[in-house]
Design an enzyme around this catalytic site. Sequence first.
Site, PDB file in Angstrom:
ATOM      1  N   HIS A 183       0.862  -1.193   0.000  1.00 47.13           N
ATOM      2  CA  HIS A 183       0.000   0.000   0.000  1.00 47.13           C
ATOM      3  C   HIS A 183       0.894   1.237   0.000  1.00 47.13           C
ATOM      4  O   HIS A 183       1.755   1.396   0.865  1.00 47.13           O
ATOM      5  CB  HIS A 183      -0.941  -0.007   1.201  1.00 47.13           C
ATOM      6  CG  HIS A 183      -1.998  -1.054   1.115  1.00 47.13           C
ATOM      7  ND1 HIS A 183      -2.442  -1.768   2.211  1.00 47.13           N
ATOM      8  CD2 HIS A 183      -2.710  -1.517   0.058  1.00 47.13           C
ATOM      9  CE1 HIS A 183      -3.387  -2.628   1.823  1.00 47.13           C
ATOM     10  NE2 HIS A 183      -3.555  -2.493   0.530  1.00 47.13           N
ATOM     11  N   ALA A 184       0.639   2.126  -0.958  1.00 45.48           N
ATOM     12  CA  ALA A 184       1.578   3.199  -1.257  1.00 45.48           C
ATOM     13  C   ALA A 184       1.858   4.120  -0.077  1.00 45.48           C
ATOM     14  O   ALA A 184       3.002   4.547   0.135  1.00 45.48           O
ATOM     15  CB  ALA A 184       1.049   4.010  -2.442  1.00 45.48           C
ATOM     16  N   ARG A 185       0.835   4.460   0.686  1.00 48.68           N
ATOM     17  CA  ARG A 185       0.987   5.481   1.729  1.00 48.68           C
ATOM     18  C   ARG A 185       1.645   4.967   2.995  1.00 48.68           C
ATOM     19  O   ARG A 185       1.961   5.739   3.903  1.00 48.68           O
ATOM     20  CB  ARG A 185      -0.382   6.052   2.071  1.00 48.68           C
ATOM     21  CG  ARG A 185      -1.382   5.053   2.628  1.00 48.68           C
ATOM     22  CD  ARG A 185      -2.779   5.622   2.636  1.00 48.68           C
ATOM     23  NE  ARG A 185      -3.794   4.710   3.148  1.00 48.68           N
ATOM     24  CZ  ARG A 185      -5.097   4.952   3.109  1.00 48.68           C
ATOM     25  NH1 ARG A 185      -5.530   6.076   2.582  1.00 48.68           N
ATOM     26  NH2 ARG A 185      -5.960   4.083   3.589  1.00 48.68           N
ATOM     27  N   GLU A 186       1.908   3.670   3.079  1.00 50.22           N
ATOM     28  CA  GLU A 186       2.462   3.058   4.288  1.00 50.22           C
ATOM     29  C   GLU A 186       3.984   3.088   4.233  1.00 50.22           C
ATOM     30  O   GLU A 186       4.651   2.065   4.183  1.00 50.22           O
ATOM     31  CB  GLU A 186       1.905   1.644   4.443  1.00 50.22           C
ATOM     32  CG  GLU A 186       0.380   1.632   4.563  1.00 50.22           C
ATOM     33  CD  GLU A 186      -0.233   0.238   4.525  1.00 50.22           C
ATOM     34  OE1 GLU A 186       0.521  -0.762   4.496  1.00 50.22           O
ATOM     35  OE2 GLU A 186      -1.484   0.135   4.524  1.00 50.22           O
ATOM     36  N   ARG A 194      -3.241   4.931  -1.923  1.00 48.92           N
ATOM     37  CA  ARG A 194      -3.128   3.572  -1.387  1.00 48.92           C
ATOM     38  C   ARG A 194      -2.821   2.515  -2.459  1.00 48.92           C
ATOM     39  O   ARG A 194      -2.027   1.602  -2.237  1.00 48.92           O
ATOM     40  CB  ARG A 194      -4.442   3.223  -0.681  1.00 48.92           C
ATOM     41  CG  ARG A 194      -4.608   1.779  -0.233  1.00 48.92           C
ATOM     42  CD  ARG A 194      -5.985   1.594   0.397  1.00 48.92           C
ATOM     43  NE  ARG A 194      -6.354   0.204   0.596  1.00 48.92           N
ATOM     44  CZ  ARG A 194      -6.148  -0.480   1.712  1.00 48.92           C
ATOM     45  NH1 ARG A 194      -5.554   0.103   2.729  1.00 48.92           N
ATOM     46  NH2 ARG A 194      -6.537  -1.740   1.824  1.00 48.92           N
ATOM     47  N   ARG A 227      -5.927  -6.849  -2.335  1.00 50.56           N
ATOM     48  CA  ARG A 227      -7.241  -7.451  -2.593  1.00 50.56           C
ATOM     49  C   ARG A 227      -7.244  -8.164  -3.941  1.00 50.56           C
ATOM     50  O   ARG A 227      -8.287  -8.598  -4.415  1.00 50.56           O
ATOM     51  CB  ARG A 227      -8.347  -6.385  -2.589  1.00 50.56           C
ATOM     52  CG  ARG A 227      -8.456  -5.569  -1.318  1.00 50.56           C
ATOM     53  CD  ARG A 227      -8.898  -6.383  -0.123  1.00 50.56           C
ATOM     54  NE  ARG A 227      -9.080  -5.534   1.043  1.00 50.56           N
ATOM     55  CZ  ARG A 227      -8.118  -5.227   1.904  1.00 50.56           C
ATOM     56  NH1 ARG A 227      -6.890  -5.709   1.710  1.00 50.56           N
ATOM     57  NH2 ARG A 227      -8.356  -4.446   2.948  1.00 50.56           N
ATOM     58  N   HIS A 286       2.968  -3.907   6.885  1.00 52.28           N
ATOM     59  CA  HIS A 286       2.006  -2.841   6.607  1.00 52.28           C
ATOM     60  C   HIS A 286       2.103  -1.796   7.723  1.00 52.28           C
ATOM     61  O   HIS A 286       2.873  -1.921   8.652  1.00 52.28           O
ATOM     62  CB  HIS A 286       0.581  -3.398   6.571  1.00 52.28           C
ATOM     63  CG  HIS A 286       0.282  -4.292   5.414  1.00 52.28           C
ATOM     64  ND1 HIS A 286      -0.608  -3.970   4.427  1.00 52.28           N
ATOM     65  CD2 HIS A 286       0.757  -5.528   5.101  1.00 52.28           C
ATOM     66  CE1 HIS A 286      -0.676  -4.951   3.547  1.00 52.28           C
ATOM     67  NE2 HIS A 286       0.148  -5.910   3.930  1.00 52.28           N
ATOM     68  N   GLU A 318       1.118  -5.159  11.066  1.00 52.42           N
ATOM     69  CA  GLU A 318       0.758  -3.743  11.002  1.00 52.42           C
ATOM     70  C   GLU A 318       1.681  -2.997  11.964  1.00 52.42           C
ATOM     71  O   GLU A 318       1.565  -3.107  13.179  1.00 52.42           O
ATOM     72  CB  GLU A 318      -0.707  -3.530  11.398  1.00 52.42           C
ATOM     73  CG  GLU A 318      -1.713  -4.148  10.436  1.00 52.42           C
ATOM     74  CD  GLU A 318      -1.883  -3.343   9.158  1.00 52.42           C
ATOM     75  OE1 GLU A 318      -1.281  -2.245   9.064  1.00 52.42           O
ATOM     76  OE2 GLU A 318      -2.611  -3.804   8.266  1.00 52.42           O
TER      77      GLU A 318
END
Length: 494
Positions: A211-214, A281, A300, A353, A430
């Site tokens: 996920h890009a923003r992480e 994201r 997903r 993540h 996470e």
Amino acid sequence: HCIILLGLPLLFSVATGKLAFDGFRHYRLSPMSARALSRLRWLETEFPAEPDPLSGLMFLTRPGRKFTSVDVLVPPGLNAAFLNLVQATSAMRMQLIHKDYGRQLALFNQENARAHQQNSEALKRRRREADEGRVTGRMQMNHNFYRSYAEIRRSLIELKDRCNELHPGTCSLERIGRTFEGRKLFVLKIAKNKSPDSSKKTAVWLDAGIHAREWVSPATALYIADQLINVGLPASLSNANQSSLTVIEAAEIVERHEIMMLILYNPDGYEYSRLRNRMWRKNREVNGMRRYCRGVDLNRNYGYRWGGGAGSSGFPCADNFRGPTAFSAAETSAVRRYLESRKSRLLMFVSLHSFGQYLLIPYGYQKNTYSKTHHEKMMCAATLAVHKMFAINDRFYALGTGSDMLYEANGGSDDWAHGSLGVPYSFTVELPDEGDYGFLLPGYLVPSVGREAMRGLGSLLSSARRLEGQQEDAADSANAQPCNRLMQNAASGN
């Protein structure tokens, strides 16, 4: 209740410049009833942040369970209508976290730019001193800032070269494919033992940045790679028994395992989040006729239980758009090809993540659904790992399946690794924090996150070896006892 948008122009600011998030408000909502939870899910579905983030709601965390908070960014033009709707919903608690999210983002960017500049100046000084013969040896890699895709790639080349200086032929950078926009996907492979016992599963996969923003996830993965090569590999070549626990764990990982690391899974989305929209994201592929709604949620897009049940969307503008078919994305397809040819050797799959501080195991596609072969073993390994991670920074990680702890999500990578590929141990981590900084975790905290992630990885692998009967010395036998006790307690209901 209806939200009517009057006089809000469709601004394509993200297409022409960088979204500053000026005036965006950051709310934390806690649904205390099923009706309140349903209202949040409706808002997420009906008001996506695409194609124009100035006319939609940006959910930083997803509505999953009652009593679990959800973070939402609300643009200035929607704030009044959003407040009216939320305040009219009974059993909905609301807290304003940031009155102007743009200010928080500006401070984050300033700090990262400052740390980046300091690193650049230190490198120049070091090269000048080396040219003058005043210093020898290598300069330690700085992990106090967030790198670009190009800088991450250069860092990987540097680590690969350093690894092969220490132990020739141990490390390689393998290109496994290209992204939608043509960027190369590289796996850093660390394999000190060239003749592993074929009867044992010893290979480990670790990916980050799906996920890009992480941003903290690829930064942490790079920290782990640095530790394995510059701390673990030298120790594994000598007697590490008298070294610190950190050194011993790193040495054990490189000595006993083949490690495959996709440091930056989604470079297209990552670069877009750096240059245009920090909260992006997905990846950046074009979705058919909806040319203004781009990207697929790569987590997903995996084939196990793809498209069924809850947790993904068939709407291209949604943040969790699953794609037209399983493995339709160039990135997930490349990872599938790479891992399917190595599945017989895979002991563990780990995906990093952020944020929230969770250690999650399959299955995430449906609540109360567990592995028939390894659920107790994965829970046992995770329980020991979170205890050891807590000892580093006093940060607690909750553990369980993603569907039980957060929300149902089909087409996830960890479910596919265990359910389709047959990897015995599959985890999603996470990383910190719990929401104070969220996706804007300052770069100076990366080393502390990296230390606890490194400790967690070492613990997970140690537990997996013992649980799979790969005990190789007396220390392993002694260390197996806590896990065995946990397994016995679980079986007896204690």
